[in-house]
Design an enzyme around this catalytic site. Structure first.
Site, PDB file in Angstrom:
ATOM      1  N   HIS A   1      35.429  31.955  53.839  1.00 51.86           N
ATOM      2  CA  HIS A   1      35.977  33.142  53.170  1.00 51.86           C
ATOM      3  C   HIS A   1      34.913  33.685  52.220  1.00 51.86           C
ATOM      4  O   HIS A   1      34.239  32.932  51.524  1.00 51.86           O
ATOM      5  CB  HIS A   1      37.229  32.726  52.405  1.00 51.86           C
ATOM      6  CG  HIS A   1      37.776  33.786  51.528  1.00 51.86           C
ATOM      7  ND1 HIS A   1      38.051  35.057  51.967  1.00 51.86           N
ATOM      8  CD2 HIS A   1      38.110  33.768  50.200  1.00 51.86           C
ATOM      9  CE1 HIS A   1      38.526  35.771  50.967  1.00 51.86           C
ATOM     10  NE2 HIS A   1      38.562  35.018  49.886  1.00 51.86           N
TER      11      HIS A   1
ATOM     12  N   ASN B   1      34.983  40.788  48.613  1.00 51.21           N
ATOM     13  CA  ASN B   1      36.125  39.999  49.089  1.00 51.21           C
ATOM     14  C   ASN B   1      37.173  40.953  49.661  1.00 51.21           C
ATOM     15  O   ASN B   1      37.829  41.681  48.908  1.00 51.21           O
ATOM     16  CB  ASN B   1      36.685  39.183  47.908  1.00 51.21           C
ATOM     17  CG  ASN B   1      37.845  38.288  48.306  1.00 51.21           C
ATOM     18  OD1 ASN B   1      38.394  38.417  49.405  1.00 51.21           O
ATOM     19  ND2 ASN B   1      38.230  37.401  47.414  1.00 51.21           N
TER      20      ASN B   1
ATOM     21  N   CYS C   1      44.185  35.100  50.687  1.00 50.13           N
ATOM     22  CA  CYS C   1      42.858  35.046  51.318  1.00 50.13           C
ATOM     23  C   CYS C   1      42.796  34.047  52.481  1.00 50.13           C
ATOM     24  O   CYS C   1      41.865  34.089  53.275  1.00 50.13           O
ATOM     25  CB  CYS C   1      41.789  34.706  50.291  1.00 50.13           C
ATOM     26  SG  CYS C   1      41.635  35.986  49.047  1.00 50.13           S
TER      27      CYS C   1
HETATM   28  O1  UT7 Z   1      39.451  34.649  47.254  1.00 54.09           O
HETATM   29  C1  UT7 Z   1      39.726  33.820  46.184  1.00 54.09           C
HETATM   30  C2  UT7 Z   1      39.744  34.677  45.033  1.00 54.09           C
HETATM   31  N1  UT7 Z   1      38.697  34.768  44.104  1.00 54.09           N
HETATM   32  C3  UT7 Z   1      37.627  33.971  43.929  1.00 54.09           C
HETATM   33  O2  UT7 Z   1      37.359  33.036  44.625  1.00 54.09           O
HETATM   34  C4  UT7 Z   1      36.767  34.298  42.770  1.00 54.09           C
HETATM   35  C5  UT7 Z   1      36.458  33.075  41.952  1.00 54.09           C
HETATM   36  N2  UT7 Z   1      35.730  33.353  40.710  1.00 54.09           N
HETATM   37  C6  UT7 Z   1      34.559  33.985  40.633  1.00 54.09           C
HETATM   38  O3  UT7 Z   1      34.033  34.463  41.619  1.00 54.09           O
HETATM   39  C7  UT7 Z   1      33.843  34.007  39.289  1.00 54.09           C
HETATM   40  O4  UT7 Z   1      34.550  33.195  38.376  1.00 54.09           O
HETATM   41  C8  UT7 Z   1      33.678  35.446  38.695  1.00 54.09           C
HETATM   42  C9  UT7 Z   1      32.674  36.214  39.512  1.00 54.09           C
HETATM   43  C10 UT7 Z   1      35.008  36.162  38.660  1.00 54.09           C
HETATM   44  C11 UT7 Z   1      33.138  35.335  37.269  1.00 54.09           C
HETATM   45  O5  UT7 Z   1      31.908  34.601  37.281  1.00 54.09           O
HETATM   46  P1  UT7 Z   1      31.664  33.435  36.228  1.00 54.09           P
HETATM   47  O6  UT7 Z   1      30.335  32.888  36.494  1.00 54.09           O
HETATM   48  O7  UT7 Z   1      32.838  32.497  36.307  1.00 54.09           O
HETATM   49  O8  UT7 Z   1      31.624  34.236  34.886  1.00 54.09           O
HETATM   50  P2  UT7 Z   1      32.399  33.944  33.528  1.00 54.09           P
HETATM   51  O9  UT7 Z   1      33.779  34.459  33.619  1.00 54.09           O
HETATM   52  O10 UT7 Z   1      32.187  32.508  33.134  1.00 54.09           O
HETATM   53  O11 UT7 Z   1      31.572  34.811  32.527  1.00 54.09           O
HETATM   54  C12 UT7 Z   1      30.203  34.481  32.188  1.00 54.09           C
HETATM   55  C13 UT7 Z   1      29.692  35.548  31.240  1.00 54.09           C
HETATM   56  C14 UT7 Z   1      30.627  35.836  30.067  1.00 54.09           C
HETATM   57  O12 UT7 Z   1      29.826  36.200  28.977  1.00 54.09           O
HETATM   58  P3  UT7 Z   1      29.470  35.145  27.794  1.00 54.09           P
HETATM   59  O13 UT7 Z   1      30.782  34.676  27.269  1.00 54.09           O
HETATM   60  O14 UT7 Z   1      28.699  34.053  28.493  1.00 54.09           O
HETATM   61  O15 UT7 Z   1      28.653  35.947  26.848  1.00 54.09           O
HETATM   62  C15 UT7 Z   1      31.417  37.023  30.519  1.00 54.09           C
HETATM   63  O16 UT7 Z   1      31.903  37.792  29.448  1.00 54.09           O
HETATM   64  O17 UT7 Z   1      29.569  36.789  31.940  1.00 54.09           O
HETATM   65  C16 UT7 Z   1      30.386  37.789  31.322  1.00 54.09           C
HETATM   66  N3  UT7 Z   1      30.958  38.599  32.393  1.00 54.09           N
HETATM   67  C17 UT7 Z   1      30.377  39.684  32.900  1.00 54.09           C
HETATM   68  N4  UT7 Z   1      29.222  40.306  32.601  1.00 54.09           N
HETATM   69  C18 UT7 Z   1      28.900  41.390  33.322  1.00 54.09           C
HETATM   70  C19 UT7 Z   1      32.132  38.381  33.055  1.00 54.09           C
HETATM   71  N5  UT7 Z   1      32.302  39.330  33.994  1.00 54.09           N
HETATM   72  C20 UT7 Z   1      31.234  40.145  33.912  1.00 54.09           C
HETATM   73  C21 UT7 Z   1      30.851  41.298  34.623  1.00 54.09           C
HETATM   74  N6  UT7 Z   1      29.680  41.887  34.302  1.00 54.09           N
HETATM   75  N7  UT7 Z   1      31.595  41.828  35.627  1.00 54.09           N
END
Ligand code: UT7
Length: 332
Positions: A259, A289, A120
């Site tokens: 980014h 992204n 990225c």
């Molecule tokens: O270019 C560089 C590359 N990438 C990045 O910079 C991305 C960096 N990371 C992110 O953007 C975020 O970490 C994500 C968008 C991938 C995930 O967001 P988050 O706020 O870190 O979510 P999480 O993994 O902590 O999950 C929170 C909750 C969980 O449920 P519980 O355990 O709280 O009940 C997950 O199971 O949200 C749930 N969850 C979802 N729910 C609906 C995780 N993914 C999803 C989803 N839809 N797609």
């Protein structure tokens, strides 16, 4: 023969172009495939839709369309180009380079053409490389492309990645100038993050094989939380460091172009460096992204807002980890 060291040559952006595929993948489309919701995706990422390139087309096709858009908009002659650098993690093939394939599609030769893979952060790496070529005075017209067909590596059933990524391409044309254009960059890499964001399969470690396919090694995988925290920290510090190195402060910046990985990351970086909210350019809502394409696409889309002389700070973070920040004066 004496070399005149007083005549410093700088590189500046003299034209910009972009391309995104027609086909949209919306949050509602993803609701039908995985356990997710439009509300969750918008709240946690800021993304509403992404563009997906059709099968049978590749990264070079989007890059060629972006270059054609630049040429038409700015009335440039492709035959003037003497180097093409393509930042991509999703080359058409392992070899030849995507830059080389682009030369063939545009019908040009006698061009130094090669790819850079810094995930990225690739566009910032390529921009610095391109500017360095121009500064040598040996290359006068350099195309710097950021393009990725990341959809080819997204597991549509994996909600931790299918919500984030989309396809696109952006390009800038660099030329020499006596006025300053591209000012400086700090580009960094530490190799400690490869387990947190990667596409393992297809390279020499895990060559294409039935085993790689069965173990799903050809898909992009990430530990979102780890990447998220590192991204905010690295981008914020590097932005401040590059300003400091150039005796500038945040208030000197007219536009921050981060980014586009997650709106919450963008907001957090803005807050960390204490920049006014309306100075940050954002288009993640429509494209997600697009890896190396996010920064040139975001500048291209917002170019009507930019004024000649504006100071832009670009910053990116990606796999590896690799990251950086660049400073430039807008000169179009
Ligand atoms: O270019 C560089 C590359 N990438 C990045 O910079 C991305 C960096 N990371 C992110 O953007 C975020 O970490 C994500 C968008 C991938 C995930 O967001 P988050 O706020 O870190 O979510 P999480 O993994 O902590 O999950 C929170 C909750 C969980 O449920 P519980 O355990 O709280 O009940 C997950 O199971 O949200 C749930 N969850 C979802 N729910 C609906 C995780 N993914 C999803 C989803 N839809 N797609």
């Amino acid at each position: 023969m004496e070399i005149n060291l007083t005549k410093k040559i700088y590189a500046h952006i003299s034209a910009i172009g972009g391309y995104v595929p027609e086909n949209k993948r919306t949050n509602h489309d993803l609701e039908l495939i995985t356990d997710t919701s439009d509300e969750w995706i918008v709240k946690r990422t800021g993304i509403k839709e992404r563009r997906i390139l059709e099968e049978g087309l590749a990264t070079s096709d989007m890059a060629v369309n972006a270059i054609k858009n630049l040429i038409e908009t700015y009335n440039k002659d492709i035959n003037d180009v003497d180097a093409i650098i393509v930042a991509t993690s999703t080359p058409d093939m392992l070899m030849p380079s995507t830059a080389n394939i682009i030369c063939g599609k545009l019908g040009i030769e006698n061009v130094w053409a090669f790819d850079i893979n810094a995930a990225c952060s690739g566009f910032l790496y390529a921009l610095d490389m391109g500017a360095s070529l121009v500064e040598t005075n040996r290359y006068k017209n350099v195309l710097v492309v950021g393009a990725d067909k990341i959809s080819a590596y997204v597991n549509i059933n994996d909600r931790s990645t299918n919500i984030l990524f989309g396809d696109g391409a952006g390009v800038v044309w660099l030329e020499p100038t006596k006025e300053i254009g591209v000012i400086d960059a700090l580009l960094l890499s530490n190799g400690t993050g490869k387990e947190f964001l990667n596409i393992e399969g297809g390279g020499s470690l895990y060559p294409p094989s039935q085993d790689s396919l069965e173990k799903e090694k050809t898909y992009i995988k990430q530990d979102g939380k780890v990447v998220f925290k590192n991204a905010i920290n690295a981008m914020s510090h590097t932005c401040l460091d590059v300003l400091d190195k150039n005796n500038l402060s945040v208030s000197d910046i007219n536009w921050l172009v981060p980014h586009q990985a997650n709106k919450r990351i963008i907001d957090a970086v803005g807050k960390e460096i204490n920049i006014e909210e309306n100075k940050t350019l954002i288009n993640i809502e429509h494209y997600g992204n697009t890896i190396a394409a996010t920064i040139p696409l975001c500048i291209w889309e917002n170019s009507s807002k930019l004024k000649k002389g504006d100071l832009l700070m670009l910053t990116a973070f990606g796999a590896g980890f690799s990251w950086g920040a660049s400073l430039l004066r807008w000169t179009i």
